[in-house]
Design a protein around this motif. Structure first.
Motif, PDB file in Angstrom:
ATOM      1  N   LEU A 167       0.830  -1.210   0.000  1.00 39.22           N
ATOM      2  CA  LEU A 167       0.000   0.000   0.000  1.00 39.22           C
ATOM      3  C   LEU A 167       0.858   1.251   0.000  1.00 39.22           C
ATOM      4  O   LEU A 167       0.576   2.214  -0.731  1.00 39.22           O
ATOM      5  CB  LEU A 167      -0.930   0.014   1.215  1.00 39.22           C
ATOM      6  CG  LEU A 167      -2.118  -0.930   1.220  1.00 39.22           C
ATOM      7  CD1 LEU A 167      -2.837  -0.854   2.570  1.00 39.22           C
ATOM      8  CD2 LEU A 167      -3.073  -0.613   0.085  1.00 39.22           C
ATOM      9  N   ARG A 168       1.890   1.248   0.846  1.00 37.63           N
ATOM     10  CA  ARG A 168       2.773   2.423   0.941  1.00 37.63           C
ATOM     11  C   ARG A 168       3.490   2.676  -0.388  1.00 37.63           C
ATOM     12  O   ARG A 168       3.550   3.807  -0.863  1.00 37.63           O
ATOM     13  CB  ARG A 168       3.785   2.224   2.067  1.00 37.63           C
ATOM     14  CG  ARG A 168       3.161   2.144   3.448  1.00 37.63           C
ATOM     15  CD  ARG A 168       2.887   3.502   4.070  1.00 37.63           C
ATOM     16  NE  ARG A 168       4.135   4.217   4.196  1.00 37.63           N
ATOM     17  CZ  ARG A 168       4.386   5.404   3.625  1.00 37.63           C
ATOM     18  NH1 ARG A 168       3.468   6.030   2.936  1.00 37.63           N
ATOM     19  NH2 ARG A 168       5.562   5.975   3.783  1.00 37.63           N
ATOM     20  N   SER A 169       4.043   1.618  -0.996  1.00 36.50           N
ATOM     21  CA  SER A 169       4.740   1.790  -2.279  1.00 36.50           C
ATOM     22  C   SER A 169       3.776   2.270  -3.360  1.00 36.50           C
ATOM     23  O   SER A 169       4.112   3.179  -4.135  1.00 36.50           O
ATOM     24  CB  SER A 169       5.401   0.481  -2.711  1.00 36.50           C
ATOM     25  OG  SER A 169       6.521   0.189  -1.916  1.00 36.50           O
ATOM     26  N   ASN A 170       2.601   1.657  -3.423  1.00 39.70           N
ATOM     27  CA  ASN A 170       1.611   2.077  -4.427  1.00 39.70           C
ATOM     28  C   ASN A 170       1.252   3.548  -4.279  1.00 39.70           C
ATOM     29  O   ASN A 170       1.148   4.267  -5.275  1.00 39.70           O
ATOM     30  CB  ASN A 170       0.332   1.242  -4.289  1.00 39.70           C
ATOM     31  CG  ASN A 170       0.503  -0.192  -4.710  1.00 39.70           C
ATOM     32  OD1 ASN A 170       1.489  -0.573  -5.321  1.00 39.70           O
ATOM     33  ND2 ASN A 170      -0.479  -1.017  -4.365  1.00 39.70           N
ATOM     34  N   ALA A 229       4.251   5.818  -5.418  1.00 36.43           N
ATOM     35  CA  ALA A 229       4.445   5.796  -6.869  1.00 36.43           C
ATOM     36  C   ALA A 229       3.306   6.487  -7.608  1.00 36.43           C
ATOM     37  O   ALA A 229       3.537   7.211  -8.578  1.00 36.43           O
ATOM     38  CB  ALA A 229       4.585   4.347  -7.347  1.00 36.43           C
ATOM     39  N   SER A 230       2.091   6.300  -7.148  1.00 36.32           N
ATOM     40  CA  SER A 230       0.947   6.890  -7.862  1.00 36.32           C
ATOM     41  C   SER A 230       0.814   8.387  -7.627  1.00 36.32           C
ATOM     42  O   SER A 230       0.287   9.104  -8.484  1.00 36.32           O
ATOM     43  CB  SER A 230      -0.353   6.179  -7.481  1.00 36.32           C
ATOM     44  OG  SER A 230      -0.693   6.427  -6.142  1.00 36.32           O
ATOM     45  N   ARG A 231       1.306   8.860  -6.471  1.00 37.32           N
ATOM     46  CA  ARG A 231       1.144  10.282  -6.151  1.00 37.32           C
ATOM     47  C   ARG A 231       2.445  11.070  -6.192  1.00 37.32           C
ATOM     48  O   ARG A 231       2.457  12.273  -5.947  1.00 37.32           O
ATOM     49  CB  ARG A 231       0.461  10.435  -4.797  1.00 37.32           C
ATOM     50  CG  ARG A 231      -0.927   9.780  -4.815  1.00 37.32           C
ATOM     51  CD  ARG A 231      -1.855  10.311  -3.785  1.00 37.32           C
ATOM     52  NE  ARG A 231      -1.424  10.048  -2.423  1.00 37.32           N
ATOM     53  CZ  ARG A 231      -1.865  10.726  -1.371  1.00 37.32           C
ATOM     54  NH1 ARG A 231      -2.720  11.716  -1.518  1.00 37.32           N
ATOM     55  NH2 ARG A 231      -1.466  10.405  -0.172  1.00 37.32           N
ATOM     56  N   ASP A 248       6.505   3.768 -10.937  1.00 33.20           N
ATOM     57  CA  ASP A 248       5.700   4.876 -11.456  1.00 33.20           C
ATOM     58  C   ASP A 248       5.791   4.959 -12.976  1.00 33.20           C
ATOM     59  O   ASP A 248       6.479   4.162 -13.628  1.00 33.20           O
ATOM     60  CB  ASP A 248       6.061   6.194 -10.757  1.00 33.20           C
ATOM     61  CG  ASP A 248       7.390   6.796 -11.177  1.00 33.20           C
ATOM     62  OD1 ASP A 248       8.031   6.316 -12.143  1.00 33.20           O
ATOM     63  OD2 ASP A 248       7.804   7.785 -10.533  1.00 33.20           O
ATOM     64  N   SER A 249       5.110   5.915 -13.547  1.00 35.31           N
ATOM     65  CA  SER A 249       5.027   6.038 -15.004  1.00 35.31           C
ATOM     66  C   SER A 249       6.359   6.377 -15.662  1.00 35.31           C
ATOM     67  O   SER A 249       6.513   6.187 -16.869  1.00 35.31           O
ATOM     68  CB  SER A 249       3.984   7.096 -15.378  1.00 35.31           C
ATOM     69  OG  SER A 249       4.353   8.362 -14.850  1.00 35.31           O
ATOM     70  N   GLU A 250       7.325   6.841 -14.873  1.00 37.50           N
ATOM     71  CA  GLU A 250       8.652   7.156 -15.404  1.00 37.50           C
ATOM     72  C   GLU A 250       9.654   6.035 -15.164  1.00 37.50           C
ATOM     73  O   GLU A 250      10.840   6.194 -15.457  1.00 37.50           O
ATOM     74  CB  GLU A 250       9.152   8.464 -14.799  1.00 37.50           C
ATOM     75  CG  GLU A 250       8.278   9.644 -15.180  1.00 37.50           C
ATOM     76  CD  GLU A 250       8.739  10.941 -14.536  1.00 37.50           C
ATOM     77  OE1 GLU A 250       9.789  10.958 -13.856  1.00 37.50           O
ATOM     78  OE2 GLU A 250       8.025  11.936 -14.703  1.00 37.50           O
TER      79      GLU A 250
END
Length: 133
Positions: free
Chosen positions: A36-39, A42-44, A118-120
């Motif tokens: 949860l923490r990693s998600n 990365a998402s924010r 993340d997206s990068e």
């Protein structure tokens, strides 16, 4: 855990064994909290022990009823190639006094590792350690 998370979990246990310490067992709820923490990071697009709202691994464990007497969190992130990323992460963690102390603490018995990309292509690793009171 699987993939990079499992590789980092194993690298942490290898470091412990190398110092004569017992391995840490996986803990399903702690793995979930680490993921949860990693998600979230990365998402924010943040990198911190606290979310922008102040949520932490510890507040998440408390909300899920995970019992612990000792707890710690290590974070790492990098964008190294897949065949180097875990080694770069463990090397950096072991070179940091505070992170190394968590990895080698005799107070911990369980570990959960999460990873999100993340997206990068930046990999966000979260390691949550717990031990009994």
């Amino acid at each position: 855990m699987s993939g990079f998370a499992l590789d980092l979990f194993n690298a942490i246990n290898n470091a412990r064994v190398g110092e004569g310490l017992p391995v840490l067992a996986a803990h399903g709820c702690v793995v979930y909290v680490a993921q949860l923490r990693s998600n979230d990071m990365a998402s924010r697009g943040y990198f911190s022990h606290s979310s922008p709202e102040g949520e932490t691994a510890f507040s998440l464990m408390d909300s899920y009823g995970v019992p612990y007497g000792w707890a710690g969190e290590n974070l790492a992130r990098n964008n190294y190639p897949d065949d180097e990323t875990v080694q770069v992460a463990i090397d950096a963690l072991m070179a940091s006094e505070g992170h190394r102390a968590n990895i080698l603490s005799e107070n911990y018995t369980h570990l959960g590792v999460g990873i999100a990309i993340d997206s990068e292509g930046i990999k966000y690793y979260t390691m949550v350690f717990i031990g009994p009171a």
